[in-house]
Design a protein around this motif. Structure first.
Motif, short mmCIF file in Angstrom:
data_model
loop_
_atom_site.label_atom_id
_atom_site.label_comp_id
_atom_site.label_asym_id
_atom_site.label_seq_id
_atom_site.Cartn_x
_atom_site.Cartn_y
_atom_site.Cartn_z
N SER A 1 29.46 -12.63 -19.99
CA SER A 1 28.87 -11.56 -20.80
C SER A 1 27.34 -11.64 -20.76
N ARG A 2 26.71 -10.50 -20.95
CA ARG A 2 25.25 -10.40 -20.94
C ARG A 2 24.69 -10.95 -22.25
N ILE A 3 23.62 -11.76 -22.11
CA ILE A 3 22.92 -12.26 -23.29
C ILE A 3 21.61 -11.50 -23.47
N THR A 4 20.79 -11.52 -22.45
CA THR A 4 19.49 -10.84 -22.52
C THR A 4 18.95 -10.66 -21.11
N SER A 5 17.84 -9.95 -20.99
CA SER A 5 17.23 -9.73 -19.67
C SER A 5 15.73 -9.50 -19.81
N ILE A 6 15.05 -9.67 -18.70
CA ILE A 6 13.62 -9.37 -18.61
C ILE A 6 13.43 -8.45 -17.42
N GLN A 7 12.80 -7.33 -17.64
CA GLN A 7 12.50 -6.42 -16.54
C GLN A 7 11.01 -6.19 -16.49
N GLY A 8 10.46 -6.18 -15.29
CA GLY A 8 9.04 -5.94 -15.12
C GLY A 8 8.25 -7.23 -14.99
N THR A 9 6.92 -7.08 -15.08
CA THR A 9 6.05 -8.22 -14.81
C THR A 9 4.82 -8.24 -15.69
N ALA A 10 4.98 -8.39 -16.96
CA ALA A 10 3.82 -8.59 -17.84
C ALA A 10 3.40 -10.06 -17.65
N MET A 11 2.68 -10.32 -16.56
CA MET A 11 2.43 -11.69 -16.11
C MET A 11 1.79 -12.57 -17.18
N TYR B 1 2.38 -12.69 -20.25
CA TYR B 1 3.36 -13.09 -21.26
C TYR B 1 4.69 -13.51 -20.65
N TYR B 2 4.81 -13.44 -19.35
CA TYR B 2 6.09 -13.66 -18.68
C TYR B 2 6.66 -15.05 -18.97
N GLY B 3 5.82 -16.06 -18.89
CA GLY B 3 6.27 -17.43 -19.15
C GLY B 3 6.80 -17.59 -20.56
N TYR B 4 6.13 -16.96 -21.51
CA TYR B 4 6.56 -17.03 -22.90
C TYR B 4 7.94 -16.39 -23.06
N TYR B 5 8.08 -15.16 -22.54
CA TYR B 5 9.36 -14.46 -22.65
C TYR B 5 10.47 -15.19 -21.90
N LEU B 6 10.14 -15.73 -20.75
CA LEU B 6 11.12 -16.46 -19.97
C LEU B 6 11.62 -17.68 -20.74
N ASN B 7 10.72 -18.45 -21.31
CA ASN B 7 11.13 -19.64 -22.09
C ASN B 7 11.91 -19.25 -23.34
N ASP C 1 13.82 -16.63 -23.67
CA ASP C 1 15.15 -16.20 -23.24
C ASP C 1 16.00 -17.36 -22.74
N ILE C 2 15.38 -18.35 -22.12
CA ILE C 2 16.13 -19.55 -21.71
C ILE C 2 16.65 -20.27 -22.95
N ASP C 3 15.80 -20.40 -23.97
CA ASP C 3 16.25 -21.03 -25.22
C ASP C 3 17.39 -20.24 -25.85
N LEU C 4 17.25 -18.92 -25.89
CA LEU C 4 18.30 -18.07 -26.46
C LEU C 4 19.60 -18.23 -25.66
N ALA C 5 19.52 -18.14 -24.35
CA ALA C 5 20.71 -18.23 -23.50
C ALA C 5 21.38 -19.59 -23.63
N THR C 6 20.58 -20.65 -23.71
CA THR C 6 21.13 -21.99 -23.87
C THR C 6 21.85 -22.12 -25.20
N ASP C 7 21.25 -21.61 -26.26
CA ASP C 7 21.87 -21.64 -27.58
C ASP C 7 23.16 -20.81 -27.58
N CYS C 8 23.13 -19.65 -26.96
CA CYS C 8 24.31 -18.78 -26.92
C CYS C 8 25.44 -19.38 -26.09
N ALA C 9 25.10 -20.14 -25.06
CA ALA C 9 26.14 -20.80 -24.26
C ALA C 9 26.85 -21.87 -25.10
N GLN C 10 26.11 -22.49 -25.99
CA GLN C 10 26.68 -23.53 -26.86
C GLN C 10 27.40 -22.92 -28.07
N HIS C 11 26.87 -21.82 -28.59
CA HIS C 11 27.39 -21.19 -29.82
C HIS C 11 27.51 -19.68 -29.59
#
Length: 192
Positions: A147-157, A159-165, A167-177
């Motif tokens: 199932s879809r958790i979240t996504s990032i589209q485009g290149t707001a360079m 802020y990209y690293g911030y959004y990527l991290n 979303d990784i935290d969110l996806a990791t948490d969602c995989a566990q819970h």
């Protein structure tokens, strides 16, 4: 040496020969080699790879309770190269991400085939269409059930690293819970 002594030693000689052959073959007579756990440390699932086998990846994700990050890119996309060079490649080299998620790459204009959740071979444009990817670069996070958790589209360079991290935290948490409301990204499009 008399005949009784030679006969008494012969069984031990045979056991020694059997042990030597078994050692050369990598097993012992008393302990046959155990089958390799497909989800164990010797699994054929790599941390970063092109998406080629969805059922195998999902099984691995479910066994390890980790999400998948799919990086959709194209050969003609300069922004994709920038995202790849500044974010994806450094993640590939950073061990802190290795046990947190699977990273898969999908070049939407490639002729590459992958095995879908239905067990059939499909091309990457089919996957991009199925997941409602309308432009690149596009990063999609999926839960272990596909199932879809979240996504990032485009290149707001900037802020990209911030959004990527985030979303990784969110996806990791969602995989566990997975039952949390914040884990339902279906409003943004379908999952696998």
């Amino acid at each position: 040496m008399n005949h009784a002594t030679l006969s008494a030693r012969r069984p031990f000689w045979h056991l020694g020969a059997i042990a030597l052959v078994a050692a050369l073959l990598g097993t012992t007579p008393a302990h046959a080699e155990q089958p390799v756990d497909p989800m164990g440390p010797n699994a054929a699932v790599s941390f970063v790879d092109h998406l080629t086998d969805v059922p195998t990846d999902l099984a691995y994700m479910q066994a390890h309770k980790i999400p998948m990050m799919i990086f959709f890119h194209a050969s003609y996309c300069g922004y994709c190269v920038a995202v790849d060079n500044e974010f994806i490649i450094p993640m590939r080299l950073d061990p802190k991400y290795k046990n947190r998620l699977l990273i898969r790459r999908v070049q939407v204009d490639a002729d590459t085939k992958y095995i879908g959740i239905d067990g059939k071979k499909h091309d990457y444009p089919y996957l991009a269409n199925k997941l409602h990817v309308r432009g690149v670069p596009y990063i999609l996070f999926l839960a272990p059930d596909g199932s879809r958790i979240t996504s990032i589209q485009g290149t707001a360079m900037d802020y990209y690293g911030y959004y990527l991290n985030q979303d990784i935290d969110l996806a990791t948490d969602c995989a566990q819970h997975p039952k949390q409301k914040k884990c339902d990204g279906s409003a943004d499009g379908p999952g696998l």
